[in-house]
Design an enzyme around this catalytic site. Structure first.
Site, short mmCIF file in Angstrom:
data_model
loop_
_atom_site.label_atom_id
_atom_site.label_comp_id
_atom_site.label_asym_id
_atom_site.label_seq_id
_atom_site.Cartn_x
_atom_site.Cartn_y
_atom_site.Cartn_z
N ARG A 187 -2.82 -14.05 -2.06
CA ARG A 187 -2.98 -14.21 -0.59
C ARG A 187 -3.40 -15.68 -0.30
O ARG A 187 -3.25 -16.36 0.65
CB ARG A 187 -3.80 -13.20 -0.06
N ARG B 91 -12.59 -14.64 -1.40
CA ARG B 91 -11.65 -15.52 -0.44
C ARG B 91 -12.53 -16.08 0.86
O ARG B 91 -11.83 -16.86 1.46
CB ARG B 91 -10.69 -14.18 0.28
N ASP C 223 -6.62 -8.12 4.73
CA ASP C 223 -5.73 -9.16 3.76
C ASP C 223 -5.18 -10.15 4.64
O ASP C 223 -4.77 -11.20 3.82
CB ASP C 223 -4.68 -8.30 3.29
N GLY D 224 -5.91 -3.56 -7.64
CA GLY D 224 -7.33 -2.60 -7.13
C GLY D 224 -6.96 -1.44 -6.50
O GLY D 224 -7.52 -0.36 -6.91
N ARG E 97 1.38 4.23 -3.17
CA ARG E 97 1.18 5.52 -2.97
C ARG E 97 2.58 6.47 -2.90
O ARG E 97 2.61 7.68 -3.34
CB ARG E 97 0.75 5.96 -1.40
N LYS F 161 -12.53 -9.61 -3.24
CA LYS F 161 -10.90 -9.31 -3.39
C LYS F 161 -10.29 -10.20 -4.58
O LYS F 161 -11.31 -10.25 -5.47
CB LYS F 161 -10.44 -9.87 -2.11
N ARG G 281 -14.14 -6.85 -10.50
CA ARG G 281 -14.12 -6.30 -9.09
C ARG G 281 -14.93 -4.98 -9.03
O ARG G 281 -15.12 -4.17 -10.27
CB ARG G 281 -12.60 -6.04 -8.64
N SER H 269 0.78 -1.16 0.16
CA SER H 269 -0.22 -0.01 0.13
C SER H 269 0.70 1.21 0.19
O SER H 269 0.57 2.05 -0.73
CB SER H 269 -0.90 -0.01 1.31
C1 S3P Z 1 -5.57 -1.45 0.11
C2 S3P Z 1 -6.85 -1.51 0.89
C3 S3P Z 1 -7.57 -2.63 0.95
C4 S3P Z 1 -6.58 -3.99 1.00
C5 S3P Z 1 -5.86 -3.66 -0.45
C6 S3P Z 1 -4.77 -2.60 -0.23
C7 S3P Z 1 -4.97 0.04 -0.33
O1 S3P Z 1 -8.63 -2.65 0.16
O2 S3P Z 1 -7.45 -5.04 0.83
O3 S3P Z 1 -4.84 -5.12 -0.45
O4 S3P Z 1 -3.65 0.02 -0.45
O5 S3P Z 1 -5.51 0.81 0.10
P1 S3P Z 1 -10.02 -1.90 0.46
O6 S3P Z 1 -9.73 -0.62 0.51
O7 S3P Z 1 -10.99 -2.37 -0.97
O8 S3P Z 1 -10.52 -2.71 1.52
#
Ligand code: S3P
Length: 425
Positions: free
Chosen positions: A385, A343, A312, A91, A24, A339, A119, A20
């Site tokens: 995962r 899952r 996760d 995602g 960013r 996801k 998704r 994450s």
């Molecule tokens: C993430 C947020 C989560 C997580 C994903 C990474 C992120 O998803 O499951 O692996 O980097 O903001 P959600 O925001 O859909 O819960």
């Protein structure tokens, strides 16, 4: 990939960078003035998708391995891409970039692999449209591919039905460009890496309870970012260390942000021998070493506000629950269904194949632990995962486990199998 029952696991492991935070660092670096220097960047397929999308919009990224230099274009410097942006399996890339693209002065189409195209994107299309964005699902099924025609945006206060950092971040990023303040209220607080890093880059994000608010920015400013190890990747070593008898693993330099540390709380409530050492800070994110020793675990209930802090990790927590005495109940976790795979269904199917007593519910699962498990042929459904959870499960089960599509670990942890192998004694 074939996995056999393992003896004890012992030693130290340095976990690759947080996924994450790596995403960013590229995104905010691209929008900042100056050169952002990122250390311990996660070199995985998902994060490389983010780099490639920004390169297509004119951002120069020097990927030197351990260090990545992002030559920022400023908040209004992105260029119209000549081709479709491919977000791969990610995602986070798809949803966060949509917030940014909604406010640019060009048109763009984004898509991704088969999983991304299934998704749900309504969750970002709705709030971004409320801000004035022109964003459409090209096939009309509320999924990618998405077409975005950049617009002037206005600030909103959005009440989200789901606790999702991807939704929250998408709206906050659009809010950087809006004509007034933008707020997102979630049912529970989701991971706050965007809020922390946007402020680190000079934006103004405030948080009150489950509401995050951003004021429009005139510029972001390049920073040096040191990415902590990913607690989600460390979860496989935590679980393996706890359930494989005679193990002791020191997992070094792991991000323990309180919006991500639910796995540690769950381990404690299951009676695990888990200790945090050398607590420190990396670019505004708390970090520690985690020491785990094999333990007799007991069942627990995981629900409510805890869920977003370990979303996760739930697949590997379900594996741990199979090796714990008593019943583990996971509820309020319907998000698991949307996801990289469903899952809940996939864990229940695969753990049942290995002999577990596990029942699927509408928003989670119920596991009666303590039965010995045996190897089986496990379909990962190309979900990283799931593959890593069953590598751990296979090491703690009798006989041999075969994981189909095991190479999908390259999405978040390309060296996973080698790193696990090194700990086998
Ligand atoms: C993430 C947020 C989560 C997580 C994903 C990474 C992120 O998803 O499951 O692996 O980097 O903001 P959600 O925001 O859909 O819960």
């Amino acid at each position: 990939m074939k996995i056999s029952k393992a003896g004890s696991l012992k030693g130290e492991i340095n976990i690759p960078g947080d996924k994450s935070i790596s995403h960013r660092s590229i995104m905010f670096g691209a929008l900042a003035k100056g050169t952002t220097e990122v250390h311990h960047f996660l070199q995985s397929a998902d994060c490389l998708s983010t780099i490639s999308c920004f390169e297509k919009m004119g951002v120069s990224v020097e990927n030197k391995g351990e260090t990545v230099l992002v030559h920022g274009m400023g908040l209004h410097g992105l260029k119209a891409p000549a081709e479709i942006l491919d977000c791969g399996n990610s995602g986070t890339t798809t949803r966060l970039i949509s917030g940014i693209l909604s406010a640019q002065d060009f048109d763009v189409t984004l898509t991704g692999d088969a999983s991304i195209q299934r998704r749900p994107m309504r969750r970002i299309i709705e709030p971004l449209s409320m801000m004035g964005a022109d964003i459409k699902s090209i096939k009309g099924n509320d999924c990618a591919p998405l077409f975005i025609h950049g617009q002037k945006l206005h600030g909103i206060h959005y009440i989200s039905r789901v606790a999702s950092a991807q939704v929250k971040s998408s709206v906050l990023l659009a809010g950087l460009y809006a004509d007034g303040e933008t707020s997102v209220t979630e049912p529970y607080v989701s991971r706050n890496h965007s809020e922390l890093m946007l402020n680190y880059f000079g934006a103004n994000v405030t948080t009150h309870g489950t509401t995050a608010t951003i004021t429009p920015a005139s510029e972001l400013y390049a920073r040096k970012v040191t990415v902590p190890g990913d607690i989600s990747s460390s979860a496989y070593f935590i679980a393996a260390g706890l359930i494989i008898p005679g193990s002791e693993i020191l997992i070094k330099n792991v991000g323990i942000n309180p919006t991500r540390d639910g796995i540690i709380k769950v381990c404690e409530s299951m009676g695990a021998d888990i200790t945090l050492l050398n607590e420190t800070n990396a670019s505004g994110e708390p970090v520690a070493d985690i020491l785990v020793k094999s333990s007799n675990l007991c069942g627990t209930t995981i629900e409510g506000a805890l869920i977003p802090t370990l979303i996760d990790e739930l697949p590997v927590i379900a594996v741990m629950a199979c090796f714990a005495n008593g019943t583990t109940i996971i509820k309020d976790a319907a998000e698991l269904k949307v996801k990289e795979s469903n899952r809940i269904a996939v864990m229940v199917k695969n753990l049942s194949l290995m002999g577990a007593d596990i029942t699927e519910t509408d928003d989670g699962m119920i596991i009666n632990g303590g039965k010995p498990l045996h190897g089986a042929v496990i379909d990962s459904f190309l979900d990283h995962r799931i593959a890593m959870s069953f590598a751990v499960c296979g090491m703690a089960s009798d006989g041999e486990t075969e994981i189909l599509g095991s190479e999908c670990v390259n999405i978040s942890y390309p060296e996973f199998y080698e790193d696990m192998e090194r700990l086998k004694k």
